[in-house]
Design a protein around this motif. Structure first.
Motif, PDB file in Angstrom:
ATOM      1  N   ARG A  69     -15.266 -72.701  25.272  1.00 24.78           N
ATOM      2  CA  ARG A  69     -15.161 -72.349  23.855  1.00 24.78           C
ATOM      3  C   ARG A  69     -16.022 -71.128  23.516  1.00 24.78           C
ATOM      4  O   ARG A  69     -15.654 -70.318  22.670  1.00 24.78           O
ATOM      5  N   TYR A  70     -17.123 -70.972  24.210  1.00 26.97           N
ATOM      6  CA  TYR A  70     -17.923 -69.754  24.013  1.00 26.97           C
ATOM      7  C   TYR A  70     -17.133 -68.522  24.417  1.00 26.97           C
ATOM      8  O   TYR A  70     -17.068 -67.534  23.703  1.00 26.97           O
ATOM      9  N   PHE A  71     -16.564 -68.598  25.600  1.00 23.18           N
ATOM     10  CA  PHE A  71     -15.872 -67.424  26.116  1.00 23.18           C
ATOM     11  C   PHE A  71     -14.657 -67.094  25.244  1.00 23.18           C
ATOM     12  O   PHE A  71     -14.348 -65.932  25.002  1.00 23.18           O
TER      13      PHE A  71
ATOM     14  N   ILE B 271     -27.134 -69.771  30.257  1.00 21.06           N
ATOM     15  CA  ILE B 271     -26.883 -71.169  30.619  1.00 21.06           C
ATOM     16  C   ILE B 271     -26.709 -72.013  29.364  1.00 21.06           C
ATOM     17  O   ILE B 271     -27.508 -71.916  28.426  1.00 21.06           O
ATOM     18  N   CYS B 272     -25.648 -72.821  29.365  1.00 20.52           N
ATOM     19  CA  CYS B 272     -25.450 -73.791  28.281  1.00 20.52           C
ATOM     20  C   CYS B 272     -25.545 -75.169  28.908  1.00 20.52           C
ATOM     21  O   CYS B 272     -24.740 -75.527  29.760  1.00 20.52           O
ATOM     22  N   ARG B 273     -26.552 -75.911  28.503  1.00 20.17           N
ATOM     23  CA  ARG B 273     -26.733 -77.241  29.116  1.00 20.17           C
ATOM     24  C   ARG B 273     -25.628 -78.197  28.733  1.00 20.17           C
ATOM     25  O   ARG B 273     -25.378 -79.175  29.398  1.00 20.17           O
ATOM     26  N   CYS B 274     -24.993 -77.948  27.584  1.00 22.54           N
ATOM     27  CA  CYS B 274     -23.889 -78.809  27.163  1.00 22.54           C
ATOM     28  C   CYS B 274     -22.582 -78.330  27.769  1.00 22.54           C
ATOM     29  O   CYS B 274     -21.535 -78.887  27.490  1.00 22.54           O
ATOM     30  N   THR B 275     -22.645 -77.296  28.555  1.00 21.66           N
ATOM     31  CA  THR B 275     -21.513 -76.715  29.284  1.00 21.66           C
ATOM     32  C   THR B 275     -20.325 -76.394  28.383  1.00 21.66           C
ATOM     33  O   THR B 275     -19.189 -76.680  28.716  1.00 21.66           O
TER      34      THR B 275
ATOM     35  N   PHE C  62     -20.170 -74.900  19.546  1.00 26.38           N
ATOM     36  CA  PHE C  62     -21.531 -75.447  19.576  1.00 26.38           C
ATOM     37  C   PHE C  62     -21.458 -76.904  19.977  1.00 26.38           C
ATOM     38  O   PHE C  62     -20.572 -77.620  19.538  1.00 26.38           O
ATOM     39  N   GLN C  63     -22.410 -77.316  20.743  1.00 22.90           N
ATOM     40  CA  GLN C  63     -22.622 -78.750  20.870  1.00 22.90           C
ATOM     41  C   GLN C  63     -24.035 -78.963  20.329  1.00 22.90           C
ATOM     42  O   GLN C  63     -24.214 -79.118  19.128  1.00 22.90           O
ATOM     43  N   CYS C  64     -25.032 -78.870  21.180  1.00 24.12           N
ATOM     44  CA  CYS C  64     -26.376 -78.961  20.606  1.00 24.12           C
ATOM     45  C   CYS C  64     -26.810 -77.630  19.995  1.00 24.12           C
ATOM     46  O   CYS C  64     -27.723 -77.577  19.203  1.00 24.12           O
ATOM     47  N   SER C  65     -26.159 -76.561  20.427  1.00 19.45           N
ATOM     48  CA  SER C  65     -26.399 -75.195  19.924  1.00 19.45           C
ATOM     49  C   SER C  65     -27.699 -74.560  20.391  1.00 19.45           C
ATOM     50  O   SER C  65     -28.066 -73.501  19.913  1.00 19.45           O
ATOM     51  N   TYR C  66     -28.361 -75.210  21.314  1.00 17.20           N
ATOM     52  CA  TYR C  66     -29.648 -74.676  21.742  1.00 17.20           C
ATOM     53  C   TYR C  66     -29.512 -73.276  22.329  1.00 17.20           C
ATOM     54  O   TYR C  66     -30.331 -72.403  22.102  1.00 17.20           O
ATOM     55  N   CYS C  67     -28.422 -73.066  23.070  1.00 17.53           N
ATOM     56  CA  CYS C  67     -28.245 -71.795  23.755  1.00 17.53           C
ATOM     57  C   CYS C  67     -27.567 -70.753  22.876  1.00 17.53           C
ATOM     58  O   CYS C  67     -27.445 -69.590  23.266  1.00 17.53           O
ATOM     59  N   ALA C  68     -27.067 -71.181  21.707  1.00 23.13           N
ATOM     60  CA  ALA C  68     -26.190 -70.323  20.909  1.00 23.13           C
ATOM     61  C   ALA C  68     -26.822 -68.985  20.506  1.00 23.13           C
ATOM     62  O   ALA C  68     -26.163 -67.950  20.604  1.00 23.13           O
TER      63      ALA C  68
HETATM   64  S1  FES Z   1     -24.530 -76.008  23.226  1.00 20.10           S
HETATM   65 FE1  FES Z   1     -26.139 -77.177  24.026  1.00 20.10          FE
HETATM   66  S2  FES Z   1     -27.074 -75.868  25.410  1.00 20.10           S
HETATM   67 FE2  FES Z   1     -25.332 -74.821  24.890  1.00 20.10          FE
END
Ligand code: FES
Ligand code: FES
Lengths: 181, 403
Positions: free
Chosen positions: A161-163, A153-157, A111-117
């Motif tokens: 780590r997701y994969f 899409i993850c804006r924090c790219t 997670f970074q901002c976790s918006y896409c999580a």
């Molecule tokens: S963690 Fe920020 S948009 Fe994916």
């Protein structure tokens, strides 16, 4: 705005049947009528998939559906899961255990901002469930994960780590891969 | 001897070599040649996806098998490097190679038959000025009897080589438009129906055809106007790839990228004048207020899966999704294109400037044939002013040929 009654099951619970405006998108229904705000509104155009939920089909398979571009009434009579529905909870609603996918996201600190999580967690869950039904060769795993998740899409790219989290979630779920193809 | 004196000597001896030709072609000829090559949309067939322009290899699916566009760079082995300007003109206008091999009519030599000799020379000069690339196009693979090239002689006797009448009473602009549309642009190749032998039905010129499973709509003045077109909109559409009537998709999207976006305004004007006439019929406006079945199943499907992008009232979202209101695809008598875009979706599209259209998902696995039929009928009635004539069987028939 004309309204029509909507009957939908969310996270295993039949929701109260009530009149819902015909033009309401599912995402707004989840937020405004069910207070399920874990489903995120990103682009609002079907592009980023932050708003993805899972639809459980009668044949036992599951699929992702974007809720920002899909009307609430599309889900009439359907069973859906949102990101709030993955963890196991006790009678009081407190979380007992996370799902394997959620646990791996935590362990990999995906997670970074976790918006896409939430969208990623739902997509990964659909993938794991598909592989349980149709296992693949271990050698195909990376490609399969990329294909399944690349439209998210993850804006924090934070893709790596997701994969990695998804790969481990698949490997920790029995019956998803086999050695030879 | 330096290069210049070699050239001078070669010229003096009357030798015709590639380098001589390109070196002697001035910039304006090359520019004109490039413009004409674009107007003739040579790239569409002679460039494979992701390949170098004009190096060949693009597969062209025909009902008889797959034909491959050849390398038309000045390579001596696989390209046109050994052609003289005369030979190039002959290939272009007769479809016959210098060695006598007859080309398949996938190459629109029947349209190019009337290309002006000076234009052919400019095109030749431009192509010869490109870097030669030694690339061979894949072998063409047609079913019997079409695999026998000699049969083409009969085909040609029957169908090729007819010049359009001289139409002297028409204005210069109209004549230019006809040249751009019928000859260089070979629009009729897609927008004219074909007979069982793959030849254009000349009596039904520009009355619409089917290509790659999609309808290339009729371009007659009345039918264009009936679908809401004005000459100005046609020009915008060709220049920008999009207009109030929607965006280009399927084969026309390629035409836009390789060809129509490069055309000069005066040529676009001439084309629309030729297509719609000196006194174009008034564009028909469909009264969207006259909405069919506000409580119909089709309306519900629309709200469920379309309205998120196209707007609850069909107003569209600028730069994101086209409007349903005024959309030309909803107004075609034949529901083919509407059914197919709903079923297959449309990939993300890139147009002039920063204009982009996001991908439209296909609903093959989201809506049943009956639901697609209900949706299509609702769209056609509401924004097309048409009758609800599509049923599930029609959807099945159109989508079964999806391969
Ligand atoms: S963690 Fe920020 S948009 Fe994916
Ligand atoms: S918010 Fe739904 S796809 Fe971006």
């Amino acid at each position: 705005m004309p309204a029509r009654s909507l009957k939908v099951t969310i996270n295993g619970q039949a929701q109260p049947v009530e009149d819902i405006p015909e033009e309401l998108m599912m995402l707004d229904y989840l937020h405004e009528y069910r207070n399920l705000t874990g489903t995120r509104f990103g682009c609002g155009q079907g592009m980023c998939r932050a708003c993805t939920v899972i639809v459980d089909k009668p044949d036992g398979s599951s699929e992702e559906v974007r809720t920002c571009i899909t009307g609430a009434h599309y889900f009439d009579g359907k069973k859906i899961r949102t990101v709030e529905g993955h963890a196991q909870r006790d009678e009081e609603g407190h979380i007992k255990t996370l799902s394997t996918v959620q646990q791996q996201f935590l362990e990999h600190f995906s997670f970074q901002c976790s918006y896409c999580a939430p969208g990623f967690v739902n997509a990964a869950t659909v993938l794991v469930e598909r592989l349980q039904r149709q296992p693949i060769a271990r050698s195909q795993l990376e490609n399969t994960i990329s294909e399944a998740l690349e439209s998210h899409i993850c804006r924090c790219t934070g893709y790596v780590r997701y994969f990695e989290a998804v790969r481990d979630a698949v490997l920790k779920t029995p019956g998803t891969t086999k050695e030879a193809s | 001897m330096n290069y210049r004196s070699i050239l001078v000597t070669a010229l003096a001896l009357g030798l015709s070599t590639t380098s001589v030709w390109s070196a002697t072609s001035d910039n304006s000829t090359l520019e004109q040649g490039q413009y004409l090559v674009r107007a003739a949309d040579c790239a569409a067939c002679h460039t494979k996806e992701g390949g170098t322009p004009y190096a060949g290899g693009a597969p062209i699916a025909t009902p008889f098998g797959t034909v491959y566009g050849t390398n038309i760079r000045p390579d001596k082995e696989y390209g046109i490097g050994d052609y003289s300007a005369d030979e190039f003109y002959h290939v272009l206008t007769e479809g016959e190679l210098p060695d006598g091999t007859q080309l398949y009519p996938a190459m629109p030599y029947t349209a190019y038959h009337s290309i002006a000799r000076s234009d052919s020379d400019a095109m030749y000069a431009y192509l010869m000025s490109l870097k030669p690339l030694n690339i061979e196009a894949p072998e063409t693979d047609l079913s019997w009897p079409f695999s026998m090239r000699w049969t083409l002689n009969f085909w040609n006797l029957m169908f090729a080589g007819e010049s359009p009448g001289d139409a002297k009473d028409q204005s210069e602009q109209w004549q230019r438009g006809r040249y751009m549309v019928d000859v260089l642009g070979h629009c009729g190749e897609c927008h004219t129906p074909r007979n069982a032998l793959g030849a254009l039905e000349r009596d039904n010129h520009l009355q619409g055809g089917v290509i790659a499973g999609y309808e290339a709509p009729s371009l007659t003045p009345d039918e264009l106007a009936d679908r809401g077109w004005t000459p100005e909109d046609l020009q915008t559409f060709l220049r920008e790839g999009m207009s109030d009537q929607g965006t280009m998709f399927s084969e026309m999207y390629t035409v836009f990228h390789h060809s129509s976006r490069y055309l000069r305004d005066e040529d676009l004007k001439a084309m629309s004048l030729y297509l719609m006439g000196e006194n174009p019929p008034d564009a028909r406006i469909v009264d969207a207020g006259n909405r069919a079945g506000a409580d119909s199943p089709g309306r519900r499907h629309y709200l469920n899966v379309c309205a998120g992008c196209h707007g609850a009232q069909g107003e569209g979202v600028p730069h994101v999704a086209v409007a349903m209101e005024g959309n030309t695809t909803l107004r075609l008598d034949d529901g083919r294109n509407l059914v197919k875009v709903i079923y297959d979706g449309i990939g993300a599209q890139k147009f002039s400037g920063f204009e982009r259209m996001q991908a439209m998902p296909g609903f093959a696995d989201k809506l049943s044939s009956a639901e697609i039929a209900e949706l299509v009928n609702y769209l056609r009635q509401t924004w097309g002013g048409l009758d609800a004539t599509i049923d599930a069987a029609a959807v099945d028939e159109l989508t079964a040929k999806n391969e």
